[in-house]
Structure formats: structure tokens, C-alpha cells
Motif scaffolding. Structure first.
Motif, short mmCIF file in Angstrom:
data_model
loop_
_atom_site.label_atom_id
_atom_site.label_comp_id
_atom_site.label_asym_id
_atom_site.label_seq_id
_atom_site.Cartn_x
_atom_site.Cartn_y
_atom_site.Cartn_z
N HIS A 25 2.71 4.58 0.39
CA HIS A 25 1.99 5.96 1.20
C HIS A 25 1.60 5.40 3.00
CE1 HIS A 25 2.35 8.36 -2.62
NE2 HIS A 25 1.49 8.08 -3.00
N THR A 26 2.13 4.37 2.63
CA THR A 26 2.16 3.95 4.12
C THR A 26 3.43 3.61 4.99
OG1 THR A 26 1.62 1.53 3.59
CG2 THR A 26 -0.58 3.41 3.56
N PRO B 258 -8.66 4.13 5.39
CA PRO B 258 -8.88 3.37 4.61
C PRO B 258 -8.05 2.26 4.31
CG PRO B 258 -9.85 4.17 3.32
CD PRO B 258 -9.18 5.55 4.16
N SER B 259 -6.77 3.03 3.77
CA SER B 259 -5.42 1.51 3.64
C SER B 259 -5.27 1.24 4.93
CB SER B 259 -4.17 2.39 2.65
OG SER B 259 -5.38 2.90 1.44
N HIS C 56 0.81 -1.17 0.05
CA HIS C 56 -0.01 -0.25 0.37
C HIS C 56 0.68 0.93 0.37
CE1 HIS C 56 -3.34 -3.46 1.23
NE2 HIS C 56 -3.57 -1.99 1.16
N SER D 204 -5.33 12.00 7.84
CA SER D 204 -5.92 11.88 7.02
C SER D 204 -7.28 10.91 6.21
CB SER D 204 -5.32 12.03 5.71
OG SER D 204 -4.09 10.92 4.76
N SER D 205 -8.62 11.21 6.14
CA SER D 205 -9.20 10.45 5.32
C SER D 205 -8.76 9.60 4.08
CB SER D 205 -10.36 10.80 5.04
OG SER D 205 -10.21 12.30 3.82
N GLU D 206 -7.77 9.73 3.27
CA GLU D 206 -7.56 9.72 2.19
C GLU D 206 -6.62 8.19 2.86
OE1 GLU D 206 -6.81 12.65 2.99
OE2 GLU D 206 -8.17 13.43 1.51
N ILE D 207 -5.24 8.48 3.02
CA ILE D 207 -4.84 7.07 3.96
C ILE D 207 -5.24 6.06 4.82
CG2 ILE D 207 -3.75 8.25 6.10
CD1 ILE D 207 -1.85 6.33 3.20
#
Length: 486
Positions: free
Chosen positions: A427-428, A451-452, A425, A446-449
């Protein structure tokens, strides 16, 4: 003529309940607060050491306490262990780094090694077999009550004060217990008929330390093959010398002839396997509810509350069953509850609602209560009166070993799964995983990261649950080899 003072059975039973409650509170509060501790002291890779070092020193101390209780008397050995546990709790509370916390948790574990085995030994002294099962069930209910109180207390402390305070809870409880035991437990002066098996004490300490440390470093990266090989060699040599020592001495710390009893062996193996499963459930479920569902520590603790409540029901039910049915049959009954719960857990989706954990928790709690109580009482009944302390301590050792070895295995599975997830994944990273597990820092992600990160955590915990299910299957197979009675 002066009448001799007798043990106040009711008050001593209450004291044993309080001691068991103290031990149970410690475990549940630390599990609830661990995400916050990790976020504050930094280092999810060291998280398992906070549990494992406690269990390691607990395991080493347990057989020693059991034998000393048979040789020197229950009272003074019990009080000594409680003093060490209380001191370790206080020092853990003032820790300001993960390394310092781990050191004081080791001391806490040395003291905690006295609580379960010597409590059960004192119960065996005070109560006949038919009543003993019910009293062991009562002590088992302390874990249930503690698991209701501890998540609330631990969550409140973590959310409103500081995680350091979770360890201070044990201090006043420990002091009260010591006072009650000192004044109300009366036993005849112990006459030691043989020397303490110091050689056996030293060898079993080396054996347990090498085995458990080997499992710990199996989870480290990069893998230290030389150290693993060294630990394996030390374990094999010390194990061989321990057996020779126990065969040679007059009063061994662990009499080897106990292992000729098939029921004694199978009951302890089952206790080890199911205890490993329970530890996975209690440690990683809070991670799920906090990291994936985004709940606060207080609510996360509630997820295992039904298990603790119905553990009491299973324990008291076992008290009735043991007078009518064989341990093998009763164990099979427990596996129905635990098996269904563990299988369903493996198939839980990432969107599983919070209430579903309540149902699973209650179902497995009944099974836990039946299984652990059956094992504890049965091993005592399989040995002579002068070996009850040793039998009780070995049963506790089996449970502790199961927890210690499996938390290491679970840690390996968890860390490997998270590492693979981070790689797949973009950016993690592991620092973000630390923040996700801690509900206080997860809000900053952040809401973008998010879920991952939650998907990585879900897959990691799922893999742990698969391994845990294998333990239940293994326990069922072991039970098939027990003697058939009734």
C-alpha cells in the motif's frame, strides 16, 4: 600630481563577504525548500538534478574563471560571473516546471562558479599569509550566518508565500555586490602575456560534463548501459587529450606541475571528500526532520544552524593554527570532530529527538570550519603568486566535484532504498513518498500508512549516512600521505 586611486580593502572584503553570503543563502534556502518544490512540481526522481545541474555547470566554469582571473584580472571576471548568477537566480524564480527550473539552475551555476575561487584569489592579493587565514575564516563565517538566516527566511517564504520567491532573494544582493566591486576594487590594467588556452577550456568542459553526466544516469531506471559506456569513453579520451594539451601549451588552464606537490594534491582530495559529506548532511537532514519528525520547513532548517554557527569558530581557530602547525596535523584535528559526528549519525534511531541533531550539528560544524579553511589557505600557499587564481579555482573545483559526484551517488542510494522499501511495504508507492517529504502534503496522509512511509524514508537516509561516513574515513587515509611538518 594626481594620486592613483587604491583599493578600499575593507569595503572590498565586505563585498566578498556579501557575495559568499549570497552563494550560501542560495544553497541553504533551496535545500530547505526542496521538499515543497518536489511536492509542487512533482517528481522526487528529478530532485537531485536541481542540485546536480547547478554543481555541474559550476564545476565546468570554476577552472575557467580561475585562469581568466590570473590572465585578465580579478575585477571584470568577478563582475561578469555575478551578473550571470543574478540573472540565473531571477529566471529560476519564475520557473513553472521542474524542467525549466533545472535549465535556469544551470545558468545560475555558471555564474556561481566565479564566487568562491575569485573571492579567495582577491583575498590573497590583498592580505599576507598570516592574515589571509583569518579573512578566509571570515568569508567562511558567511556560510554560518547565511545558514541561520536562510532556514528562517526560506521556511517563512515556503510556509507563507511561494517557493518561487527563494530565488529572488539573490537579485538585490547580487546588484549591491556588483556595485561595490565596480567602485572599490582597483587593480592595474592586466597585460595578457599569452593566449587563453581555449583547447584546454573545451577539453576540460567535455571531461567534467561526461564524468558528472555519467554519475547522473547511473541513478536512472532502467539503467542505460550504452550511455554510461559512451560517457566513460568520452571521459577517458577527453582526459587523455586534456593532459596532452596542457603539456603542450605555454600557459595551460591547469598547470600539471602543481600536482607534483604532495600537499597540494592531498589537500584538494580531502576538500572533495569532506565537501561530499557536507552536502549529504545539508541535503538529507531536512528530509529527515520534515519527513520523519513531521516538522515544518522553518524548524527543519534550524537543525543545521549549530553547524553553521560553530563553522565560524572552527574557521577563526584555524587562522591561528595555520601559523604554528602543519596542515596534516590540523586536518587530523578536524577529523576528530567530523568523525565522531558522522559515526553517531549512522546509529541514530527513527525516534531520535530534534534536540539531538543540534548537538551533532554543532560538533561537526567545528570540524567543517577547520577542514575547509585549512584546505583553502594551504593550496594558495603551495603555489607561486601568479598561480593563486588557478590554485584557488582548482580547490573550489575539487569541492564542487566532490559534491556533484557524491550527490549522484547519494541519489542512487536514496532512490534504490526507497524503491526497495516501497516493494516490501504494501500500500505504499513513490507518489506517497513525495507527499511525505513535503510537510504541507504529509498532513493529508492517513495515520495507518504514515509509519510505513517514515520507516522507508528512515532506512533510505540511514543508507546515505553510511556512505557519507566512508568519505570521512577515506579523507583521513588521504591525509596520512601528506608531508609531515612541525
Amino acid at each position: 600630481m594626481i594620486k592613483k586611486k587604491a583599493t578600499n580593502v575593507k569595503i572590498v572584503t565586505i563585498a566578498l563577504f556579501i557575495a559568499t553570503f549570497m552563494s550560501a543563502v542560495e544553497g541553504t534556502i533551496v535545500s530547505t525548500a526542496m521538499p515543497t518544490i518536489v511536492g509542487d512540481l512533482h517528481g522526487v526522481s528529478l530532485m537531485n538534478w536541481v542540485f546536480s545541474i547547478f554543481l555541474l555547470t559550476n564545476a565546468i566554469a570554476t577552472p575557467i574563471y580561475g585562469k581568466l582571473a590570473d590572465q585578465l584580472g580579478r575585477k571584470k571576471v568577478f563582475i561578469f560571473g555575478l551578473l550571470v548568477f543574478t540573472l540565473g537566480s531571477m529566471l529560476s524564480g519564475i520557473s513553472n516546471s521542474m524542467e525549466t527550473l533545472i535549465i535556469w539552475r544551470a545558468l545560475q551555476g555558471i555564474g556561481a562558479g566565479v564566487i568562491m575561487p575569485v573571492s579567495f584569489t582577491i583575498v590573497a592579493d590583498m592580505y599576507p599569509f598570516e592574515k589571509r587565514a583569518e579573512v578566509v575564516g571570515l568569508l567562511g563565517s558567511a556560510w554560518g550566518i547565511a545558514s541561520i538566516v536562510a532556514p528562517l527566511l526560506g521556511g517563512f517564504i515556503v510556509d507563507n508565500l511561494s517557493w518561487h520567491w527563494i530565488f529572488f532573494v539573490n537579485v538585490p544582493i547580487g546588484i549591491v555586490t556588483i556595485i561595490l566591486i565596480a567602485f572599490f576594487l582597483v587593480e592595474p590594467k592586466q597585460v595578457r602575456h599569452s593566449k587563453i588556452d581555449y583547447g584546454g577550456v573545451g577539453l576540460i568542459a567535455v571531461l567534467l560534463l561526461s564524468i558528472m553526466y555519467m554519475f547522473q544516469i547511473l541513478g536512472e531506471t532502467p539503467l542505460n548501459l550504452m550511455m554510461i559506456a559512451f560517457c566513460l569513453i568520452v571521459a577517458l579520451v577527453s582526459g587523455f587529450l586534456f593532459i596532452k594539451q596542457e603539456q603542450r601549451v605555454v600557459d595551460p588552464i591547469i598547470p600539471l606541475d602543481m600536482f607534483k606537490n604532495r600537499t597540494f594534491v592531498t589537500q584538494n582530495l580531502i576538500a572533495a571528500l569532506i565537501s561530499g559529506f557536507i552536502f549529504a548532511y545539508e541535503v538529507y537532514l531536512p528530509d529527515w526532520t520534515q519527513g520523519i519528525l513531521g516538522l515544518k520547513a522553518t524548524m527543519a532548517g534550524f537543525a543545521i544552524t549549530p553547524s553553521s554557527v560553530l563553522w565560524m569558530l572552527g574557521s577563526f581557530w584555524t587562522g591561528k593554527l595555520l601559523t604554528k602547525y602543519s596542515p596534516q596535523l590540523i586536518m587530523n584535528l578536524s577529523f576528530i570532530f567530523i568523525g565522531i559526528g558522522s559515526i553517531v549519525s549512522v546509529f541514530l534511531s527513527i525516534s531520535t529527538p530534534f534536540w539531538a541533531f543540534f548537538l551533532l550539528s554543532g560538533l561537526m560544524g567545528i570540524g567543517f570550519g577547520i577542514c575547509i579553511t585549512t584546505s583553502s589557505v594551504t593550496v594558495q600557499n603551495e603555489v607561486s603568486q601568479d598561480r593563486i587564481g588557478v590554485a584557488s579555482s582548482f580547490n573550489t573545483l575539487s569541492r564542487t566535484l566532490g559534491q556533484t559526484l557524491m550527490i549522484s551517488v547519494f541519489g542512487i542510494v536514496m532512490n534504490k532504498s526507497m524503491a526497495d522499501g516501497v516493494i516490501s511495504h504494501p500500500h505504499t508507492n513513490m507518489n506517497l513518498m513525495d507527499q511525505l517529504i513535503n510537510p504541507q502534503t504529509a498532513q493529508k496522509l492517513s495515520s495507518e500508512i504514515l509509519p510505513s512511509l517514515r520507516e522507508i524514508l528512515y532506512n533510505s537516509i540511514h543508507n546515505v549516512l553510511v556512505v557519507a561516513l566512508l568519505l570521512v574515513v577515506a579523507a583521513f587515509i588521504v591525509n596520512c600521505f601528506d608531508r609531515k611538518k612541525n
